[in-house]
Design a protein around this motif. Structure first.
Motif, PDB file in Angstrom:
ATOM      1  N   SER A  32      -4.388 -32.852 -62.777  1.00  0.00           N
ATOM      2  CA  SER A  32      -5.512 -31.919 -62.874  1.00  0.00           C
ATOM      3  C   SER A  32      -6.246 -31.843 -61.545  1.00  0.00           C
ATOM      4  O   SER A  32      -6.179 -32.774 -60.728  1.00  0.00           O
ATOM      5  CB  SER A  32      -6.460 -32.307 -64.010  1.00  0.00           C
ATOM      6  N   ALA A  33      -6.921 -30.723 -61.367  1.00  0.00           N
ATOM      7  CA  ALA A  33      -7.643 -30.505 -60.110  1.00  0.00           C
ATOM      8  C   ALA A  33      -9.000 -29.894 -60.427  1.00  0.00           C
ATOM      9  O   ALA A  33      -9.114 -29.061 -61.335  1.00  0.00           O
ATOM     10  CB  ALA A  33      -6.853 -29.545 -59.224  1.00  0.00           C
ATOM     11  N   ILE A  34      -9.997 -30.343 -59.683  1.00  0.00           N
ATOM     12  CA  ILE A  34     -11.332 -29.762 -59.822  1.00  0.00           C
ATOM     13  C   ILE A  34     -11.682 -29.129 -58.486  1.00  0.00           C
ATOM     14  O   ILE A  34     -11.706 -29.813 -57.454  1.00  0.00           O
ATOM     15  CB  ILE A  34     -12.351 -30.835 -60.228  1.00  0.00           C
ATOM     16  N   ILE A  35     -11.891 -27.834 -58.521  1.00  0.00           N
ATOM     17  CA  ILE A  35     -12.133 -27.091 -57.288  1.00  0.00           C
ATOM     18  C   ILE A  35     -13.585 -26.654 -57.287  1.00  0.00           C
ATOM     19  O   ILE A  35     -13.978 -25.735 -58.023  1.00  0.00           O
ATOM     20  CB  ILE A  35     -11.165 -25.896 -57.211  1.00  0.00           C
ATOM     21  N   GLY A  36     -14.381 -27.349 -56.503  1.00  0.00           N
ATOM     22  CA  GLY A  36     -15.823 -27.082 -56.474  1.00  0.00           C
ATOM     23  C   GLY A  36     -16.141 -26.069 -55.396  1.00  0.00           C
ATOM     24  O   GLY A  36     -15.701 -26.205 -54.247  1.00  0.00           O
ATOM     25  N   ILE A  37     -16.915 -25.064 -55.762  1.00  0.00           N
ATOM     26  CA  ILE A  37     -17.240 -23.988 -54.826  1.00  0.00           C
ATOM     27  C   ILE A  37     -18.757 -23.830 -54.724  1.00  0.00           C
ATOM     28  O   ILE A  37     -19.456 -23.709 -55.734  1.00  0.00           O
ATOM     29  CB  ILE A  37     -16.607 -22.657 -55.308  1.00  0.00           C
ATOM     30  N   VAL A  88     -12.182 -29.910 -53.136  1.00  0.00           N
ATOM     31  CA  VAL A  88     -11.109 -30.047 -54.124  1.00  0.00           C
ATOM     32  C   VAL A  88     -10.905 -31.528 -54.420  1.00  0.00           C
ATOM     33  O   VAL A  88     -10.724 -32.330 -53.506  1.00  0.00           O
ATOM     34  CB  VAL A  88      -9.788 -29.442 -53.589  1.00  0.00           C
ATOM     35  N   GLU A  89     -10.946 -31.867 -55.717  1.00  0.00           N
ATOM     36  CA  GLU A  89     -10.704 -33.258 -56.119  1.00  0.00           C
ATOM     37  C   GLU A  89      -9.535 -33.258 -57.112  1.00  0.00           C
ATOM     38  O   GLU A  89      -9.617 -32.623 -58.172  1.00  0.00           O
ATOM     39  CB  GLU A  89     -11.961 -33.853 -56.734  1.00  0.00           C
ATOM     40  N   ASN A  90      -8.467 -33.951 -56.716  1.00  0.00           N
ATOM     41  CA  ASN A  90      -7.250 -33.952 -57.532  1.00  0.00           C
ATOM     42  C   ASN A  90      -7.087 -35.256 -58.291  1.00  0.00           C
ATOM     43  O   ASN A  90      -7.446 -36.319 -57.795  1.00  0.00           O
ATOM     44  CB  ASN A  90      -6.017 -33.782 -56.644  1.00  0.00           C
ATOM     45  N   ILE A  91      -6.499 -35.147 -59.465  1.00  0.00           N
ATOM     46  CA  ILE A  91      -6.088 -36.355 -60.185  1.00  0.00           C
ATOM     47  C   ILE A  91      -4.568 -36.329 -60.231  1.00  0.00           C
ATOM     48  O   ILE A  91      -3.961 -35.350 -60.696  1.00  0.00           O
ATOM     49  CB  ILE A  91      -6.697 -36.385 -61.599  1.00  0.00           C
ATOM     50  N   LEU A  92      -3.966 -37.386 -59.676  1.00  0.00           N
ATOM     51  CA  LEU A  92      -2.510 -37.422 -59.569  1.00  0.00           C
ATOM     52  C   LEU A  92      -1.928 -38.286 -60.672  1.00  0.00           C
ATOM     53  O   LEU A  92      -2.514 -39.297 -61.068  1.00  0.00           O
ATOM     54  CB  LEU A  92      -2.089 -38.001 -58.216  1.00  0.00           C
ATOM     55  N   ARG A  93      -0.774 -37.866 -61.180  1.00  0.00           N
ATOM     56  CA  ARG A  93      -0.021 -38.728 -62.092  1.00  0.00           C
ATOM     57  C   ARG A  93       1.398 -38.737 -61.568  1.00  0.00           C
ATOM     58  O   ARG A  93       1.998 -37.684 -61.400  1.00  0.00           O
ATOM     59  CB  ARG A  93      -0.085 -38.194 -63.525  1.00  0.00           C
TER      60      ARG A  93
END
Ligand code: BTN
Length: 252
Positions: free
Chosen positions: A137-142, A126-131
């Motif tokens: 937004s979040a990218i959830i790689g499986i 899981v790679e999150n972009i925080l503001r």
């Protein structure tokens, strides 16, 4: 080819297929930077040649045999300190989908390895972009090993094909996962985190069993669950210890 046949609210709102790419997480990140991804979009490939794993590792997957995809979400309702709930949803959704093949056999090894017995068949990044302090937004790689049948023995890995001695339809498994993910994401949006956490614990590997771990030293303990930040709680003789990612290794 992949096709989403499940009717979902968000997850699977669009499907972007690339015959090959370095990393679906990186492609999703590029597209999200240029604002060309819908909330719930899926980026999927049949040949990921530079896949990323947790803790800076690589994720190896033989071309055409496995599922390698990323789900893009905009969980703006979620504060940054709650980010672990996305790991919970991802691993829970995979295990729930796989349990339709063999109930209660697939487990989640904290934080989010997918296990069958002592072997790993799936991983999540899981790679999150925080503001400010929310997850914009979040990218959830499986990555899920489906039809691959040869693995480097050092990895202690397996696949659905190795477990059940038959080939599986990747598109059908993808759709099962997407449907479960969409259901669990709706539960999260309706603020029922406790329900998700309870389901995660139900499928947790080694829960309430005595095992050996290593942190600063080797010790015996019993996994008691996770805390509000998703850290692992392990009971030793005299107390409950809390571990972050990278702070504990499972031994036997
Ligand atoms: C792990 O180390 O267990 C996590 C592995 C995550 C692999 C998936 S495959 C699709 C997505 N794209 C990547 O580069 N990594 C994730």
């Amino acid at each position: 080819m992949y096709k989403i046949f499940e009717k979902t609210q968000i997850v699977g709102s669009e499907l972007i297929y690339l015959p090959k790419c370095p990393s679906t997480n990186d492609i999703a990140a590029d597209k999200s930077r240029s604002n060309t991804l819908k909330d719930g979009a899926i980026v999927i490939t049949d040949h990921q040649y530079n896949g990323k794993g947790q803790r800076g590792n690589t994720w190896e997957s033989v071309a055409n045999e496995n599922l390698t995809f990323s789900i893009f979400l905009k969980p703006v309702f979620l504060s940054a300190v709650k980010s672990f709930i996305l790991n919970i949803i991802a691993s829970l959704s995979i295990v729930e989908a796989l349990n339709t093949i063999d109930p209660e056999k697939f487990k989640i090894k904290w934080p989010n390895d997918i296990m069958y017995g002592e072997r790993k068949l799936g991983g999540i990044l899981v790679e999150n972009i925080l503001r400010a302090d929310v997850i914009s937004s979040a990218i959830i790689g499986i990555g899920l090993n489906v039809n691959q049948n040869i693995f480097d023995p050092v990895f202690c890995a397996t696949s659905l094909r190795n477990i059940f001695h038959r080939e599986f339809n990747k598109n059908s498994i993808l759709n099962h996962i997407i449907r479960q993910f969409d259901i669990n994401y709706l539960i999260l949006r309706t603020q029922d985190e406790a329900n998700l956490k309870q389901k995660y614990l139900h499928h947790m590997y080694w829960l309430y069993q005595k095992h050996t771990f290593r942190s600063f030293e080797t010790f015996e303990g019993i996994i008691e669950g996770i805390d509000e930040f998703g850290r692992l709680k392990v009971k030793t003789d005299d107390r409950i210890q809390i571990f972050n990612l990278k702070e504990i290794t499972y031994l036997k």
